[in-house]
Write a protein that holds these residues in place. Structure first.
Motif, mmCIF file in Angstrom:
data_model
loop_
_atom_site.group_PDB
_atom_site.id
_atom_site.type_symbol
_atom_site.label_atom_id
_atom_site.label_comp_id
_atom_site.label_asym_id
_atom_site.label_seq_id
_atom_site.Cartn_x
_atom_site.Cartn_y
_atom_site.Cartn_z
ATOM 1 N N VAL A 117 6.613 127.395 11.080
ATOM 2 C CA VAL A 117 7.950 127.330 10.489
ATOM 3 C C VAL A 117 7.805 127.426 8.972
ATOM 4 O O VAL A 117 7.003 126.694 8.370
ATOM 5 C CB VAL A 117 8.669 126.018 10.861
ATOM 6 C CG1 VAL A 117 9.994 125.887 10.091
ATOM 7 C CG2 VAL A 117 8.928 125.956 12.360
ATOM 8 N N THR A 186 9.112 131.116 12.777
ATOM 9 C CA THR A 186 10.517 130.949 12.417
ATOM 10 C C THR A 186 10.615 130.793 10.910
ATOM 11 O O THR A 186 9.971 129.915 10.327
ATOM 12 C CB THR A 186 11.128 129.706 13.094
ATOM 13 O OG1 THR A 186 10.977 129.817 14.519
ATOM 14 C CG2 THR A 186 12.610 129.591 12.749
ATOM 15 N N ILE A 248 11.340 135.053 14.286
ATOM 16 C CA ILE A 248 12.771 134.922 14.023
ATOM 17 C C ILE A 248 12.984 134.632 12.550
ATOM 18 O O ILE A 248 12.231 133.870 11.939
ATOM 19 C CB ILE A 248 13.362 133.758 14.843
ATOM 20 C CG1 ILE A 248 13.122 133.962 16.347
ATOM 21 C CG2 ILE A 248 14.852 133.581 14.572
ATOM 22 C CD1 ILE A 248 13.450 132.739 17.178
ATOM 23 N N TYR A 308 21.073 135.952 11.855
ATOM 24 C CA TYR A 308 19.685 135.843 12.294
ATOM 25 C C TYR A 308 19.190 137.212 12.703
ATOM 26 O O TYR A 308 19.966 138.114 13.027
ATOM 27 C CB TYR A 308 19.536 134.845 13.445
ATOM 28 C CG TYR A 308 20.084 135.320 14.779
ATOM 29 C CD1 TYR A 308 19.321 136.131 15.626
ATOM 30 C CD2 TYR A 308 21.360 134.961 15.189
ATOM 31 C CE1 TYR A 308 19.821 136.569 16.840
ATOM 32 C CE2 TYR A 308 21.872 135.394 16.402
ATOM 33 C CZ TYR A 308 21.096 136.197 17.225
ATOM 34 O OH TYR A 308 21.589 136.637 18.424
ATOM 35 N N TYR A 322 12.460 127.169 17.156
ATOM 36 C CA TYR A 322 11.086 126.935 16.722
ATOM 37 C C TYR A 322 10.066 127.182 17.838
ATOM 38 O O TYR A 322 8.923 126.738 17.736
ATOM 39 C CB TYR A 322 10.919 125.510 16.174
ATOM 40 C CG TYR A 322 11.924 125.134 15.134
ATOM 41 C CD1 TYR A 322 12.000 125.803 13.921
ATOM 42 C CD2 TYR A 322 12.830 124.101 15.358
ATOM 43 C CE1 TYR A 322 12.944 125.463 12.960
ATOM 44 C CE2 TYR A 322 13.782 123.754 14.405
ATOM 45 C CZ TYR A 322 13.828 124.435 13.214
ATOM 46 O OH TYR A 322 14.768 124.102 12.270
#
Length: 401
Positions: A117, A186, A248, A308, A322
């Protein structure tokens, strides 16, 4: 099982099985397969959280709070080890500090199958790149989006005087993500590319324009990564045009919109980060559903629409946030400190307007119970009525809801 313990285990077990007539190499192959399967089932979770308030010009107020919103969520809801969360804030979040942290904490440590992340809260900008990596994309030079480190100051005499800045370009983030060995990535970006400020709402942007240039260091850094990744300019162009490099990307606003921060019932934060983390505390959902829920919560007059993007063809929009398959129990709050009969609560998933002196929270699936004494922003002081421990998920009692 870490690298060293697995090696010692293989050495010991190989010798032991040799005495039983089992060839060590046969055993080692089987053990390695088992070890690899075990490692894949328990991925490491790494996070780098960047929040910058203390810009020399156009300071912000809620970016460091954003990183704390993410940190508490990742630890208590998604099971991240606090030691695997690295935070850069204010004076530490220089250009060199951010890039070094990304390399050392994420690129060098993340293995295939691990979870990564990266969160950035701070100013965004647009600067002019006279020789963009995206050669051939268009006939006219473009302004490129950037992330502004704490040392990304404008040239003296701006806007009458131009020059280069220490910004980190979106192109660079693409290359850094490409260098990660895992696909479970992410990226959360709470910034924007335009300027302005009001009394109650701050826009996360730093001025830029055609006379603000990409720095020679930024260009050299991109060229180094292209060489390291063995990626030709054409491959980079195709990849960048196609979409995100991996995983993402969640953005607070479209590139031509303003990302705002504001005071939310006594707590200053980016409105996107706050809504995202607040929703994730008490709901199990996928990315697509999350955006459908939180986008209407932003007032339409803000003209800020979160967006997104997922790696093309991946279907990651249907994944859990996540990439954590089994998050901890949904909750409205969690216990972050206990001392005798006193407790501190993190109110990440509750409507702050409902919390004041006397509000009662009960443990999720347990007999724990606490009563709020006072609230300071998103943290509450409470007394224990039934025992709780750090990390206990809480929900409003029936009498308080």
């Amino acid at each position: 099982m870490n690298h060293f313990s697995r090696r010692h285990f293989l050495q010991f077990a190989s010798a032991a099985f040799a005495t039983l007539g089992i060839h060590p190499l046969v055993f080692q192959r089987q053990a390695r397969r088992y070890g690899q399967a075990l490692a894949e089932s328990t991925p490491r979770k790494l996070a780098l959280l960047v929040g910058i308030n203390s810009y020399a010009d156009q300071p912000l107020q809620g970016c460091v709070n954003d990183t704390e919103l993410q940190r508490q969520l990742l630890i208590h809801r998604f099971g991240f080890n606090p030691k695997d969360i690295y935070i850069l804030s204010d004076k530490e979040a220089t250009r060199e500090g951010i890039l070094t942290a990304f390399e050392e904490h994420l690129i060098k440590q993340a293995k295939p199958g691990d979870i990564v992340v990266y969160h950035y809260s701070g100013h965004g900008s647009r600067i002019f790149d006279p020789e963009p990596i995206l050669r051939g994309v268009g006939n006219t030079p473009q302004l490129n989006g950037t992330f502004v480190p704490v040392d990304g100051t404008l040239p003296a005499g701006y806007p009458d005087v131009g020059g280069s800045v220490k910004d980190i370009m979106g192109h660079t983030l693409f290359l850094l993500k490409s260098a990660l060995q895992t696909e479970k990535v992410t990226v959360i970006l709470d910034s924007c590319f335009a300027g302005g400020a009001t009394r109650d709402v701050r826009f996360r942007s730093r001025d830029g324009g055609r006379n603000i240039l990409v720095s020679p260091e930024e260009r050299a850094y991109q060229e180094w990564w292209l060489s390291y990744l063995d990626m030709s300019p054409e491959e980079f162009v195709n990849g960048y045009r196609t979409g995100v490099a991996k995983g993402i990307a969640l953005a607070a606003a479209a590139p031509n919109q303003l990302a705002r921060e504001q005071n939310i019932n006594g707590f200053q934060a980016g409105i996107f980060t706050y809504l995202l983390t607040h929703y994730l505390w008490h709901k199990d959902s996928n990315i697509d559903q999350i955006f459908k829920k939180i986008t209407p919560e932003i007032p339409s007059y803000f003209r800020q629409v979160p967006r997104y993007e997922v790696k093309v063809g991946s279907g990651y929009q249907l994944e859990n946030p996540y990439f954590v398959e089994t998050p901890n129990s949904p909750a409205q709050a969690t216990v972050i400190g206990v001392s005798g009969k006193d407790a501190r609560l993190w109110l990440g998933g509750v409507d702050l307007r409902k919390v004041g002196a006397g509000t009662v929270f009960e443990a999720v699936g347990d007999a724990g119970r606490v009563r709020v004494v006072s609230r300071d922003g998103i943290v509450a002081a409470a007394t224990l009525e039934n025992a709780v421990t750090v990390g206990t998920p809480l929900q409003l009692s029936v009498e308080a809801s």
